[in-house]
Design an enzyme around this catalytic site. Structure first.
Site, PDB file in Angstrom:
ATOM      1  N   GLN A 148      42.794  40.618  49.627  1.00 16.60           N
ATOM      2  CA  GLN A 148      42.576  39.131  49.852  1.00 16.60           C
ATOM      3  C   GLN A 148      43.856  38.406  49.279  1.00 16.60           C
ATOM      4  OE1 GLN A 148      40.911  37.125  51.566  1.00 16.60           O
ATOM      5  NE2 GLN A 148      41.377  35.151  50.734  1.00 16.60           N
ATOM      6  N   GLU A 149      44.416  38.718  48.210  1.00 15.65           N
ATOM      7  CA  GLU A 149      45.425  37.861  47.721  1.00 15.65           C
ATOM      8  C   GLU A 149      46.951  38.156  48.087  1.00 15.65           C
ATOM      9  OE1 GLU A 149      45.033  35.809  45.323  1.00 15.65           O
ATOM     10  OE2 GLU A 149      42.988  36.109  44.681  1.00 15.65           O
TER      11      GLU A 149
END
Length: 491
Positions: free
Chosen positions: A310-311
């Site tokens: 996600q990051e």
């Protein structure tokens, strides 16, 4: 005056036998199915191995139906004996013969089945989809199906196709008991067959891992899923099932399970899902040892990996306009606080991300349990713990219990509206962003759980059917009790 009577030994022996027979005869025998279940101490349940029903988790069995059945057993104050079976006709036949108490296998309620079986209140709605492989010619209706359609035998899908055949006489298909619903989807992917029919909940979970599965069209409207019981004059168990579902609806147990097992599913994104699967195959493997080391004994490496994707999409040199950098996208201040010297070093970044998440978890009240605890920590990290507490206060003021993500994810977006944020301590927040952030990580995490074991090895997605007694330590006692009951009946 005391009287002493002496009996011959043979007569005394007969008297003892008579007393034993009288005691046995006076023992109260179960009068109905519910009493029989309580007398034996467990309920017999048929189900099937599938992502939507029951499957082998990291350490034990899990799944929506599995959890729901356990709640019902607790409600009855008995244990559970589960028998797995993929042949739907056999399940129903064994139920009608009295070899099981109920079927909890994601059965669709159909007119044909209602004639033979008795169904519990519905707990979920699904629809049936015709599935083909992305890139192949998409049929728009049944007239464009040119062959190669296979479905489960004795399923609601085969019943629907028989009805559609009245309008499309050229429609043909084959039915099978040899393969499970998941295996039929695999056969579409490897082009052994061209089409199959799948329930929407099965398909939504499968497409997270196999985005090439495509929907041609729906073959049904909304259909109800329910437990099946034998249709007879004994209403005792059926009445208890109705009581249980009424309570489970009232106390939120069913909604909680639906959120737990399906809450991560969002509108299907073919491009995004395909990119994620490609990243798993091309980039993740190099970082698995670092994720496992960083997870230690208190975290799940797959959860950390989901956060990492996600990051940064697992890119060690990732950079954002706001100055966060590295695989776990740490700020300079956070890295300094955690003792991370090089944010671009993937191992240091992963360890830093894990340690920072542990700090987030410490801010969550102990009464909030997993997995909601993780979702709260992620939301607090994304939007700030002050705003998270504001959303919890709004929920509580609205009469809701503010300790489940199921509730709070509906209140966080309200922080964008003046009507609501004017009542809070920390004011305006883009509350929809943490909901999307948590949802993305949950989705990635669910896929990684399907694909990988805790030791980092790949899973075999197909599992052989097994017969399982949930309380394995009681298995010999259960068998002994059952044999004794059968012996008493024979006598």
């Amino acid at each position: 005056m005391n009287c002493i009577f002496k009996f011959p030994h043979w007569l005394l022996g007969l008297s003892l036998v008579a007393c034993l027979l009288l005691v046995t005869a006076c023992q109260r025998q179960p009068q109905n199915q519910l009493e029989e279940i309580k007398a034996r101490g467990y309920i017999k349940v048929y189900t099937r191995i599938a992502p939507t029903t029951m499957y082998i988790g990291d350490q034990d069995f899990t799944g929506f139906e599995y959890e729901l059945v356990k709640l019902f057993a607790d409600y009855l104050e008995v244990d559970v004996q589960i028998i797995t079976e993929n042949d739907l006709a056999k399940m129903m036949s064994e139920l009608e013969k009295g070899h099981a108490d109920l079927i909890a296998a994601g059965l669709t309620v159909t007119k044909e089945r209602v004639k033979k079986l008795r169904f519990s209140p519905s707990y979920q709605e699904i629809s049936s989809k015709l599935v083909y492989k992305q890139g192949q010619k998409r049929p728009r209706d049944f007239s464009q199906i040119e062959g190669g359609l296979m479905v489960l035998a004795n399923s609601s899908h085969s019943a629907t196709l028989r009805k559609e055949q009245e309008n499309y006489p050229e429609l043909t298909w084959s039915e099978t008991n040899e393969f499970s619903a998941s295996e039929l989807l695999d056969k579409v992917l490897d082009e052994t067959i061209r089409y199959t029919v799948a329930d929407s909940n099965d398909l939504e979970l499968a497409r997270q891992v196999e985005p090439e599965l495509a929907v041609a069209f729906s073959i049904s409207g909304k259909q109800n899923l329910a437990w099946a019981l034998a249709k007879n004059s004994d209403d005792s168990l059926f009445a208890k099932v109705i009581e249980f579902f009424n309570q489970a609806r009232t106390d939120g147990s069913i909604d909680y399970l639906i959120e737990r097992y399906y809450g991560h599913l969002t509108k299907f994104d073919y491009v995004g899902s395909r990119e994620f699967i490609r990243a798993i195959d091309s980039r993740l493997e190099a970082f698995i040892p670092d994720f496992i080391q960083a997870a230690s004994d208190d975290l799940d490496w797959r959860f950390l990996a989901a956060m990492g994707y996600q990051e940064s999409h697992w890119k060690p040199d990732a950079r954002s306009p706001t100055g966060v950098r590295g695989l776990m996208m740490l700020t300079q201040n956070t890295a300094k606080q955690l003792g991370i010297k090089d944010r671009l070093d993937p191992k240091q970044s992963i360890i830093g991300g894990a340690d920072y998440f542990r700090l987030m978890l410490q801010k969550i009240p102990e009464r909030i349990t997993d997995p909601d605890r993780n979702w709260f920590a992620l939301a607090g990290y994304n939007v700030g713990f002050g705003h998270l507490e504001d959303a919890r206060r709004l929920a509580q003021a609205d009469g809701q219990v503010p300790d489940t993500w199921q509730v709070i994810k509906d209140y966080l977006p309200l922080l964008r509206q003046k009507k609501w944020y004017s009542k809070t301590r920390f004011g305006y927040a883009r509350g929809n962003e943490p909901v999307r952030y948590v949802g993305n990580i949950r989705q990635y995490y669910a896929v990684l759980q399907q694909l990988f074991n805790l030791d980092g090895s790949r899973k075999q997605l197909e599992q052989e059917p097994v017969e399982l007694e949930l309380e394995e330590t009681l298995a010999p006692e259960l068998e002994q009790t059952e044999n004794q009951a059968e012996s008493q009946i024979d006598q």
